[in-house]
Write an enzyme that holds these catalytic residues in place. Structure first.
Site, PDB file in Angstrom:
ATOM      1  N   ASP A   1      -9.702   3.787  -1.693  1.00  0.00           N
ATOM      2  CA  ASP A   1      -9.842   4.257  -0.898  1.00  0.00           C
ATOM      3  C   ASP A   1     -11.992   4.106  -1.383  1.00  0.00           C
ATOM      4  OD1 ASP A   1      -7.732   3.674   0.316  1.00  0.00           O
ATOM      5  OD2 ASP A   1      -7.339   5.770   1.446  1.00  0.00           O
TER       6      ASP A   1
ATOM      7  N   GLU B   1       2.450   5.174  -3.904  1.00  0.00           N
ATOM      8  CA  GLU B   1       2.180   5.904  -4.657  1.00  0.00           C
ATOM      9  C   GLU B   1       3.942   6.454  -4.988  1.00  0.00           C
ATOM     10  OE1 GLU B   1      -1.141   4.313  -3.937  1.00  0.00           O
ATOM     11  OE2 GLU B   1      -0.131   5.822  -2.725  1.00  0.00           O
TER      12      GLU B   1
ATOM     13  N   ASP C   1       0.930  -1.753  -0.032  1.00  0.00           N
ATOM     14  CA  ASP C   1      -0.096  -0.352   0.214  1.00  0.00           C
ATOM     15  C   ASP C   1       0.838   1.477  -0.388  1.00  0.00           C
ATOM     16  OD1 ASP C   1      -2.470   1.444   0.147  1.00  0.00           O
ATOM     17  OD2 ASP C   1      -3.133   0.376   2.075  1.00  0.00           O
TER      18      ASP C   1
END
Length: 978
Positions: free
Chosen positions: A617, A544, A541
């Site tokens: 999300d 990015e 996770d």
């Protein structure tokens, strides 16, 4: 075995906060200097109309053709900057793909040119059948089986086009928007002072204030002003909100228009929350004001309809018409904005504006969607064959707080007899968010817990800056952390652990170090994750990367990576390297290696080689449920089939009706996981009241009966690149009415058509049938008739009813016995569901292997073809054939298996697995005899009369149920129905 996953949920929440999408956290085009410049260039071109001419031209005397005739190269000059040199190269690959590369030659600095090296699986093979010819105005290559493909490089102005049968398919620089900003030194000049930016102000208020302080006024008569504008905007420095981005290399953006003259619909460029057929952002009646953006971003509670960049970026765009499908793969790793314009229903214009990088664009000629997927995945690789258990149901929450909590949840699933394969833990498992280190008070027995329940865990890319954290200390000592703009020391940002640094996975020195950390046994001289097991798999996770105190909640663009490259050059590639190395690390824990499962939030072209993704999300709303389907379809078109959205939405507390509908959606996505934010109410399916609990239980069981269908579909995509989920335009490429349909889809080649219901209170649904064929309701066997002109039908869709259909002409192999985990199903018998077409025929496949090892690449698998053909006037003959023996070169994972053995090790391990039932839909009448060919004994069967497949009417289909025909899955056989 059930698996656990400890995963790091990425949001910007602290406990108790209520957040919504904050537009001011992320740039609009008008707040991005290079995007402003690119869009302004387009605006000037449109205003000038026919007088606009690209300044870039080929130097005819420099044209060179390689000895093998497949590579064209030439010098390119810009009339604006005659002193600057550019080099152009066009290569034709052996599959017909054309690769166009252009770079600055002999410039002050070097442009980033390594994006393709991370995305491609190998350097493509150059064609041996191409011949370029050079004329006064252009250079051309003609190729293809019928010499139907032509690539034309027009010299002045530079224009590159790909044609099929004389019709243009793809055109580069047809609108004259090519602009490769050359490197230059900063010149001190008169500046125009600008007001300080106001934090949180919207796009209109920030448009002028976000421009760079330096704005050099150019003379109006200068042609550069005509082309580039009369001011130099944000060339060497740029501010956004409270951040300043230094640009030590100066301007280096790349603008290129890519048009599809005979294709009215475009798809792809995931990831965006919008329709599958991309709406316009400019031109006539735009849906969005801003371009689509590719810039991997941590956008929590993202809007359900927006061109805003999300967590991943795949710069692949498909263009489709009734005549052909083509695509472009624009390989750039930097921030990229893409305008789309549909000036007519027969053509599409696009404009790509990237912050840095070279022009490296692949033109994929098709001409079918299937050809395009083959061409693209030959470049970037296909989806890897997943571990079989990973196709089951995943239960997740931020956070299951302790070993006891984990075991209690698992026990409740067992008590309710609900199937589940994977439980995920979130970031709270780690002490002070130091990944690989358990919170001993809450998880005192991680290895024992994993052995009891089998678990997977989260590992995020940020490392807590603390010398008592071995992972950080080792990375720091090795010098493999991302550096600040000075290039000295270590970049320090803020994330879940507080003060953090980030591993630079572009640095080869980080690779072995990362792989060794995951080994549950000690490695000499290295700290490893000893409180772990080989059953733990990983969720990556925040990759990015997400940086809480950084610009746009990410890393500053002027940070330095290995090789001296700035973060701006590699931003979109960063997340793929993290999941790539994690995938290798998990595989290396075992000898021989077992298939890893790695879930990633950030991705790039080629990420399909390393596991699965989810759409981030999302919100617990009907709108997010609906757009999640479109996003997963778009990822499938981007070559990344193993995709899904969080069931129930990450944020919010969905009402029971919504939760049931979301389970129906999730059960028909390749990746099937329920997940929830830490502040939401517990919503495990066993907590629902009746009838909702019973409905969800049936949905979960339905998913498990179809696991072999999903697994067989993954075998196909691992070889051909064809997506698991297929929208209408792929299935029916000439049916224009289906080009924009994105709320129903087919699952592989199985014949299953699903139309999830995403509207509150729905009791029926409309389904589009594009062909003159019979479609059987999967759950009721009711037969619906399509039409050659396309037909919309209305079907029952109350809460307990899922619109799911089996296309006439299909055969499914399912496992119908209820189990609590997929690992318990390996020796279960199969049911064959034979859905006869109007012509009385059907076909299907079944692929099986051990589901965990790589033995399938040695030829250890079962791959069967089931067929039904007419036998006599009304009879049917159903056969089973070994496809591994007849198609070894197409076996699995792209591995050619010329020495395939029909009695291989895996076949022997499941030698007793049989077909326990055959269900035939649409038979023309009651049989007089049903026997296994070569045997005299009549089989036990039942027949319920109804509508035959050949009849032109709707109604309950006839159903023949053959009980225990006593045939084995591994064998060739035939069942004859007279």
């Amino acid at each position: 075995m059930r698996f656990w996953s400890l995963v790091g949920v990425v949001t910007l929440l602290t406990a108790g906060e209520t957040l919504a999408f904050k537009a001011h956290d992320f740039k609009t085009c008008s707040q991005s200097g290079f995007c402003r410049r690119g869009r302004a260039l387009s605006a000037r071109a449109k205003e000038a109309k026919s007088s606009w001419v690209s300044p870039y031209s080929v130097e005819p005397s420099s044209v060179s053709i390689s000895a093998n005739q497949a590579v064209f190269s030439a010098a390119v000059k810009s009339s604006l900057y005659p002193e600057i040199n550019f080099g152009l190269e066009v290569r034709i690959h052996d599959d017909g793909v054309a690769r166009v590369r252009m770079d600055e030659v002999g410039g002050l600095r070097k442009r980033y040119d390594e994006a393709a090296s991370w995305a491609l699986i190998a350097e493509p093979t150059i064609s041996k059948d191409v011949k370029w010819t050079t004329g006064k105005k252009d250079t051309r290559a003609v190729y293809g089986q019928k010499k139907e493909i032509e690539v034309v490089v027009q010299h002045q102005p530079l224009r590159i086009s790909l044609l099929r049968n004389g019709k243009e398919q793809i055109v580069l620089n047809g609108e004259g928007l090519l602009h490769m900003e050359h490197f230059r030194n900063k010149v001190e000049a008169t500046t125009t002072e600008q007001p300080e930016p106001v934090e949180g102000e919207g796009a209109e208020g920030e448009e002028s204030s976000e421009k760079a302080e330096e704005q050099v006024v150019l003379k109006a008569e200068n042609p550069r002003a005509w082309f580039e504008g009369d001011t130099e905007d944000a060339l060497f420095e740029e501010t956004f909100s409270s951040w300043t981005d230094s640009k030590p290399k100066g301007p280096e953006s790349l603008s290129i228009d890519i048009d599809f003259p005979n294709h009215g619909v475009v798809y792809g460029i995931p990831q965006h929350a919008t329709r599958l057929a991309l709406p316009s952002t400019t031109g006539k009646d735009p849906t969005f004001d801003d371009p689509y953006r590719l810039y991997n971003s941590d956008v929590f509670e993202y809007l359900a309809s927006s061109p805003v960049s999300l967590y991943g970026s795949i710069p692949l765009m498909h263009a489709h018409s009734t005549e052909s499908t083509v695509a472009v793969f624009h390989v750039v790793g930097s921030d990229t904005w893409i305008d789309v314009s549909h000036e007519s229903d027969k053509s599409t214009q696009t404009h790509w504006i990237s912050e840095s990088g070279i022009l490296d664009t692949f033109l994929l000629p098709g001409p079918t969607a299937e050809d395009v997927f083959k061409q693209y995945t030959r470049l970037t690789g296909t989806s890897v064959m997943p571990a079989h258990w990973s196709l089951g149901y995943h239960q997740c929450r931020w956070n299951y707080v302790s070993s006891e909590d984990v075991r209690t949840v698992q026990q409740r699933f067992d008590e309710e007899d609900m199937p589940v394969d994977v439980f995920w833990l979130d970031i709270e498992y780690a002490e002070d968010h130091k990944y690989f280190m358990w919170k001993d008070k809450n998880f005192p027995d991680p290895v024992e817990m994993t052995n009891d329940v089998a678990a997977n865990v989260i590992v995020d890319p940020h490392l807590k800056r603390n010398d008592d954290y071995p992972a950080f200390k080792q990375a720091s000592d090795l010098g493999i952390l991302v550096k600040p703009p000075s290039g000295q020391g270590e970049y320090e940002g803020w994330c879940w652990p507080g003060s953090s640094s980030w591993t630079d996975f572009f640095n080869p020195a980080s690779w072995d170090w990362w792989i060794n950390i995951f080994k549950p046994n000690a490695v000499e001289g290295r700290w490893t994750w000893t409180k772990s097991t080989t059953d733990i798999h990983i969720w990556n996770d925040m990759n990015e990367p997400s940086v809480f105190n950084g610009p746009e909640i990410s890393m500053p663009r002027d940070n330095i990576h290995y090789g001296g490259w700035e973060h701006r050059d590699v931003h979109n590639i960063n997340g793929m390297l993290f999941s790539n190395l994690t995938y290798q690390a998990v595989a290396a824990r075992t000898d021989p290696p077992q298939r890893p499962f790695v879930l990633t939030r950030a991705f790039y072209a080629g990420s399909q080689r390393f596991g699965a993704m989810w759409t981030g999300d999302n919100l617990g709303t009907w709108e997010h449920m609906a757009v999640g389907i479109k996003m997963v379809l778009a990822n499938n078109l981007g070559g990344f089939s193993f995709a899904g959205s969080d069931v129930g939405g990450f944020f919010g507390n969905p009402e029971p009706e919504m939760l049931v509908r979301w389970y129906q959606v999730g059960a028909f996505a390749p990746f099937f996981r329920a997940h929830a934010h830490i502040d939401t109410k517990r919503r495990e399916p066993f907590l629902l009241d009746e009838p909702y609990k019973g409905i969800v239980k049936n949905i979960l069981r339905l998913r498990y009966t179809l696991l072999s269908v999903w697994y067989t579909a993954f075998r196909e995509t691992s070889v051909t690149g064809m997506p698991i989920l297929r929208p209408q335009f792929i299935m029916f490429p000439k049916d224009k009415a289906g080009f924009t349909i994105d709320d129903q889809y087919y699952i592989g080649s199985s014949g299953l058509l699903v139309k999830p219901v995403t509207e509150k209170g729905a009791i029926d649904a409309k389904v589009y049938l594009a062909e003159d064929q019979v479609y059987y309701d999967y759950l009721t066997n009711f037969a619906y008739r399509g039409s050659s002109k396309g037909k919309e039908i209305t079907v029952p869709a109350a809460l307990h009813q899922l619109p799911l259909f089996l296309r006439g002409g299909s055969i499914l192999a399912t496992r119908e016995r209820p189990r609590r985990a997929s690992s318990l199903m390996h020796h279960d018998p199969f049911t064959l569901k034979v859905a006869l077409s109007q012509a009385g025929t059907a076909r299907g496949e079944l692929y099986l292997d051990d589901g965990v090892s790589y033995d399938h690449t040695k030829g250890y698998f079962i791959w069967r073809e089931f067929s039904a053909a007419k036998s006599g006037k009304k009879g049917v003959r159903i056969t089973s054939k070994d496809l591994g023996k007849t198609k070894p070169a197409e076996a699995v994972d792209g591995v050619s298996l010329a020495s395939y053995d029909p009695s291989n090790k895996f076949v022997q391990s499941v030698a007793d697995v049989r077909v326990e039932k055959v269900v035939v839909l649409g038979l023309a009448g009651k049989p007089s005899s049903v026997k296994v060919e070569g045997q005299n004994e009549e089989l036990v069967w039942e027949y319920v009369p109804g509508v035959a497949a050949s009849e032109k009417k709707d109604g309950n289909a006839s159903v023949l149920v053959i009980k225990d025909p006593r045939v084995l899955v591994k064998d060739d056989w035939a069942i004859v129905i007279q």
